[in-house]
Design a protein around this motif. Structure first.
Motif, short mmCIF file in Angstrom:
data_model
loop_
_atom_site.label_atom_id
_atom_site.label_comp_id
_atom_site.label_asym_id
_atom_site.label_seq_id
_atom_site.Cartn_x
_atom_site.Cartn_y
_atom_site.Cartn_z
N GLU A 135 -19.72 -6.24 10.40
CA GLU A 135 -18.63 -6.98 11.03
C GLU A 135 -19.02 -8.39 11.47
O GLU A 135 -18.22 -9.30 11.39
CB GLU A 135 -18.07 -6.22 12.23
CG GLU A 135 -17.32 -4.97 11.84
CD GLU A 135 -16.82 -4.17 13.03
OE1 GLU A 135 -17.08 -4.56 14.20
OE2 GLU A 135 -16.17 -3.13 12.79
N GLU A 136 -20.24 -8.55 11.94
CA GLU A 136 -20.61 -9.84 12.50
C GLU A 136 -21.56 -10.65 11.64
O GLU A 136 -21.68 -11.86 11.85
CB GLU A 136 -21.19 -9.63 13.90
CG GLU A 136 -20.15 -9.01 14.82
CD GLU A 136 -20.62 -8.93 16.25
OE1 GLU A 136 -21.42 -9.79 16.67
OE2 GLU A 136 -20.18 -8.00 16.94
N PHE A 137 -22.23 -10.00 10.70
CA PHE A 137 -23.21 -10.72 9.88
C PHE A 137 -22.96 -10.52 8.39
O PHE A 137 -23.83 -10.85 7.58
CB PHE A 137 -24.63 -10.29 10.26
CG PHE A 137 -24.96 -10.53 11.71
CD1 PHE A 137 -25.32 -11.79 12.16
CD2 PHE A 137 -24.87 -9.50 12.63
CE1 PHE A 137 -25.61 -12.03 13.49
CE2 PHE A 137 -25.16 -9.72 13.97
CZ PHE A 137 -25.53 -10.98 14.40
N ASN A 138 -21.80 -9.96 8.04
CA ASN A 138 -21.45 -9.71 6.64
C ASN A 138 -22.53 -8.97 5.88
O ASN A 138 -22.72 -9.17 4.68
CB ASN A 138 -21.09 -11.02 5.93
CG ASN A 138 -19.87 -11.68 6.52
OD1 ASN A 138 -18.90 -10.99 6.86
ND2 ASN A 138 -19.92 -12.98 6.68
N GLY A 139 -23.28 -8.13 6.58
CA GLY A 139 -24.31 -7.33 5.94
C GLY A 139 -25.56 -8.10 5.56
O GLY A 139 -26.44 -7.54 4.91
N VAL A 140 -25.65 -9.35 5.97
CA VAL A 140 -26.80 -10.19 5.61
C VAL A 140 -27.85 -10.13 6.71
O VAL A 140 -27.57 -10.42 7.87
CB VAL A 140 -26.35 -11.66 5.39
CG1 VAL A 140 -27.56 -12.53 5.07
CG2 VAL A 140 -25.30 -11.74 4.30
N VAL A 141 -29.05 -9.74 6.33
CA VAL A 141 -30.15 -9.63 7.28
C VAL A 141 -30.99 -10.90 7.22
O VAL A 141 -31.57 -11.23 6.18
CB VAL A 141 -31.03 -8.40 6.98
CG1 VAL A 141 -32.22 -8.34 7.94
CG2 VAL A 141 -30.21 -7.12 7.06
N THR A 142 -31.00 -11.62 8.32
CA THR A 142 -31.83 -12.81 8.48
C THR A 142 -32.64 -12.64 9.76
O THR A 142 -32.44 -11.69 10.51
CB THR A 142 -30.97 -14.08 8.60
OG1 THR A 142 -30.21 -14.00 9.81
CG2 THR A 142 -30.03 -14.26 7.40
N GLU A 143 -33.52 -13.59 10.02
CA GLU A 143 -34.28 -13.57 11.27
C GLU A 143 -33.33 -13.57 12.46
O GLU A 143 -33.52 -12.84 13.43
CB GLU A 143 -35.21 -14.80 11.31
CG GLU A 143 -36.27 -14.72 12.37
CD GLU A 143 -37.37 -13.72 12.07
OE1 GLU A 143 -38.06 -13.35 13.03
OE2 GLU A 143 -37.55 -13.30 10.92
#
Length: 170
Positions: A135-143
């Motif tokens: 919901e908040e990061f569109n499934g993108v994992v970053t630092e």
């Protein structure tokens, strides 16, 4: 994905735990209280993170006061996992289970791995982690994602990074 240890829980234990896994940060103190487990923040030997033992008619978790709050939360979850999974081991020793900073207790490695996996499910419930990640990061994992989620769940960045790597493998 939840651990096989979580999937093994049944009945009242599972129902009680499930009520606490619906919001973050998970209210570990309230969960312990409902289970009849006391939590004491104590001065412990260097290198000891936590302990769970039976004292009289109840169980007590001791957490090392000299460790970071996020570390203490994971330790509480780890000791609660022992409570759910390894009560016979706790009951068979006058000192219960005492875990060092690597969550090793002298008991067979298997029970420590089981407790670590269930602890991750308790303190970072995957359905909640996945929901926020999507919901908040569109499934993108970053630092930044890792840091934000770690802060929300009140766990270390390293713990969240491990949790998200498990998610990425699923």
């Amino acid at each position: 994905m939840t651990s096989r240890e979580y999937k093994r829980l049944e009945g009242t234990a599972r129902e009680t735990l499930d009520r606490y896994l619906t919001e973050y940060p998970v209210k570990l103190g309230q969960l312990a209280k409902e289970l009849g487990v006391f939590i004491k923040v104590s001065s412990m030997s260097t290198g000891v993170s936590g302990q769970i033992m039976r004292e009289g008619g109840h169980y007590t978790i001791r957490v090392n006061r000299h460790e970071a709050r996020e570390r203490q939360r994971f330790t509480i979850a780890h000791e609660l996992a022992h409570f759910f999974l390894h009560r016979t081991v706790i009951d068979s020793s006058p000192d219960g289970i005492k875990d060092n900073v690597l969550y090793r207790s002298g008991e067979p490695e298997r029970i420590e791995f089981e407790a670590n996996r269930l602890a991750a499910d308790i303190v970072m419930p995957m359905p909640l982690v996945e929901k926020v990640l999507q919901e908040e990061f569109n499934g993108v994992v970053t630092e930044r994602t890792i840091e934000s989620l770690a802060a929300r769940f009140q766990v270390s960045k390293a713990a969240m990074e491990i949790r998200l790597s498990t998610f990425a493998e699923a």
